[in-house]
Design an enzyme around this catalytic site. Structure first.
Site, PDB file in Angstrom:
ATOM      1  N   CYS A  88       0.825  -1.281   0.035  1.00 48.83           N
ATOM      2  CA  CYS A  88       0.029   0.083   0.047  1.00 48.83           C
ATOM      3  C   CYS A  88       0.702   1.161  -0.059  1.00 48.83           C
ATOM      4  O   CYS A  88       0.146   2.194  -0.346  1.00 48.83           O
ATOM      5  CB  CYS A  88      -0.981   0.060   1.188  1.00 48.83           C
ATOM      6  SG  CYS A  88      -2.022  -1.481   1.378  1.00 48.83           S
ATOM      7  N   HIS A 228      -3.816   6.867   2.834  1.00 50.65           N
ATOM      8  CA  HIS A 228      -4.018   5.569   2.256  1.00 50.65           C
ATOM      9  C   HIS A 228      -5.452   4.958   3.121  1.00 50.65           C
ATOM     10  O   HIS A 228      -5.695   5.399   4.250  1.00 50.65           O
ATOM     11  CB  HIS A 228      -3.020   4.535   2.860  1.00 50.65           C
ATOM     12  CG  HIS A 228      -3.182   3.168   2.566  1.00 50.65           C
ATOM     13  ND1 HIS A 228      -4.081   2.651   1.247  1.00 50.65           N
ATOM     14  CD2 HIS A 228      -3.008   1.989   3.222  1.00 50.65           C
ATOM     15  CE1 HIS A 228      -3.879   1.392   1.456  1.00 50.65           C
ATOM     16  NE2 HIS A 228      -3.593   0.924   2.749  1.00 50.65           N
ATOM     17  N   ASN A 258     -10.028  -0.872   0.703  1.00 49.13           N
ATOM     18  CA  ASN A 258      -8.579  -0.660   0.641  1.00 49.13           C
ATOM     19  C   ASN A 258      -8.175  -1.291  -0.882  1.00 49.13           C
ATOM     20  O   ASN A 258      -8.172  -2.427  -1.110  1.00 49.13           O
ATOM     21  CB  ASN A 258      -8.045  -1.566   1.590  1.00 49.13           C
ATOM     22  CG  ASN A 258      -6.430  -1.437   1.702  1.00 49.13           C
ATOM     23  OD1 ASN A 258      -5.841  -1.067   0.818  1.00 49.13           O
ATOM     24  ND2 ASN A 258      -5.942  -1.963   2.849  1.00 49.13           N
TER      25      ASN A 258
END
Ligand code: ACO
Length: 301
Positions: A88, A228, A258
């Site tokens: 990520c 994020h 996500n």
């Protein structure tokens, strides 16, 4: 598919919807679609790009790199191309690498993409992970600027002691794909959610504070934070630590979940198109991911 509820997912994560590609859709096609939008905005032609960086944990193939696949699909004949494996945090690692190359003068127009088809590595029998992940892509063009606008500072770090908190055991040289079949959980993402959660709050806070400090800024100087989008509670704790009120934090986790390396550029692009980013605004971006990895960047837009 699993024992869960809409209420649990919304309250524990902030996720309401996610995007899932068709099995036959290629992750590189999402990367190309995002790259085309970024190039339109930057008025760049394929032959202008001299470096392609793609952050991804879900490339089409193990060999060649996803960046070479995008190069082929977009006809970027003057570019070098390589992938970044930082989960990520990958897009912000890409931004930092691009910044260093631009400052060194080695490259002048760099395409940085975060693109993931996480549905291809999600075990829809595992409630710890299957409610979280979605597919998507985002991209940016990085080039030299005059004056005070641009990337003010970047920060990257990792800690390899925690590799097994978030990983896909299969598919590397230790367990090649041929040795396992689709019903073996090792072919999918495995995650220790509560441990990752604790590290994530510390890491996003550290990355944000360090990157602001090296730019000579404080939390109150930030116009918009683009974090994020992994869990709304991680974002809220981070914003509190850094001293940024939630009205100044861009959120789209409810719509995408996500999306790993795609998360920050997806949110940044939306913020820009929704008029939340104006010239000279101070934009703070921060991310964490498997590895463990954590990074941040601060930009005067
Ligand atoms: N539905 C219902 N219950 C669930 C679900 C679900 N989908 N998932 C877990 N639970 C249960 C657990 O089994 C546990 O039950 P138990 O107490 O009977 O054992 C209970 O909920 C609490 O579990 P916790 O793990 O403590 O729940 P938590 O509040 O930590 O939330 C979550 C779980 C959402 C996964 C959270 O830990 C989290 O977001 N962690 C971070 C994950 C992340 O951000 N990963 C990012 C990196 S991704 C990348 O790099 C690709």
């Amino acid at each position: 598919m699993v024992e869960t509820s809409d209420e649990w997912i919304k309250t524990r994560t902030g996720i309401v919807e996610r995007r899932v590609s068709k099995p036959e859709d290629e992750a590189s096609d999402m990367a190309v679609a995002a790259a085309r939008q970024a190039m339109d905005m930057a008025h760049a032609a394929p032959e202008d790009i001299d470096l392609i960086l793609i952050a991804t944990v879900t490339p089409d193939y193990r060999l060649p790199s996803q960046a070479c696949i995008v190069q082929k699909k977009m006809g970027m004949k003057n570019a070098a191309a390589m992938d970044i494996a930082a989960a990520c945090a990958g897009f912000l690692n890409g931004l930092s690498i691009a910044d260093a190359y631009i400052k060194s003068g080695q490259f002048r127009k760099i395409l940085v993409i975060g693109a993931e088809k996480l549905s291809s590595v999600t075990d829809y029998r595992d409630r710890n992970t299957c409610v979280l992940f979605g597919d998507g892509a985002g991209a940016a063009i990085i080039e030299p600027t005059e004056g005070e606008r641009g990337i003010l500072s970047t920060f990257l770090k990792s800690d390899g002691r925690y590799t097994e908190l978030l990983w896909i055991p299969d598919g590397g040289s230790k367990y090649p794909y041929q040795s396992l079949n689709g019903s073996d959980p090792r072919v999918y993402i495995k995650m220790n959610g509560s441990e990752i959660f604790k590290h994530a709050v510390r890491m996003m806070g550290e990355a944000s504070l360090k990157v602001l400090e090296s730019a000579g800024l404080k939390g109150e100087d930030v116009t918009l934070m683009v974090p994020h989008q992994a869990n709304i509670r991680i974002i809220e704790s981070t914003a509190r630590r850094v001293g940024i009120p939630m009205e100044k934090v861009y959120l789209n986790i409810a719509y995408y979940g996500n999306t790993s390396a795609a998360s920050v550029p997806l949110a940044l692009n939306e913020a820009l198109r929704n008029g939340k980013v104006k010239e000279n605004d101070i934009i703070l971006m921060a991310a964490f991911g498997g590895g463990l990895t954590w990074s941040a960047a601060v930009v005067r837009w």
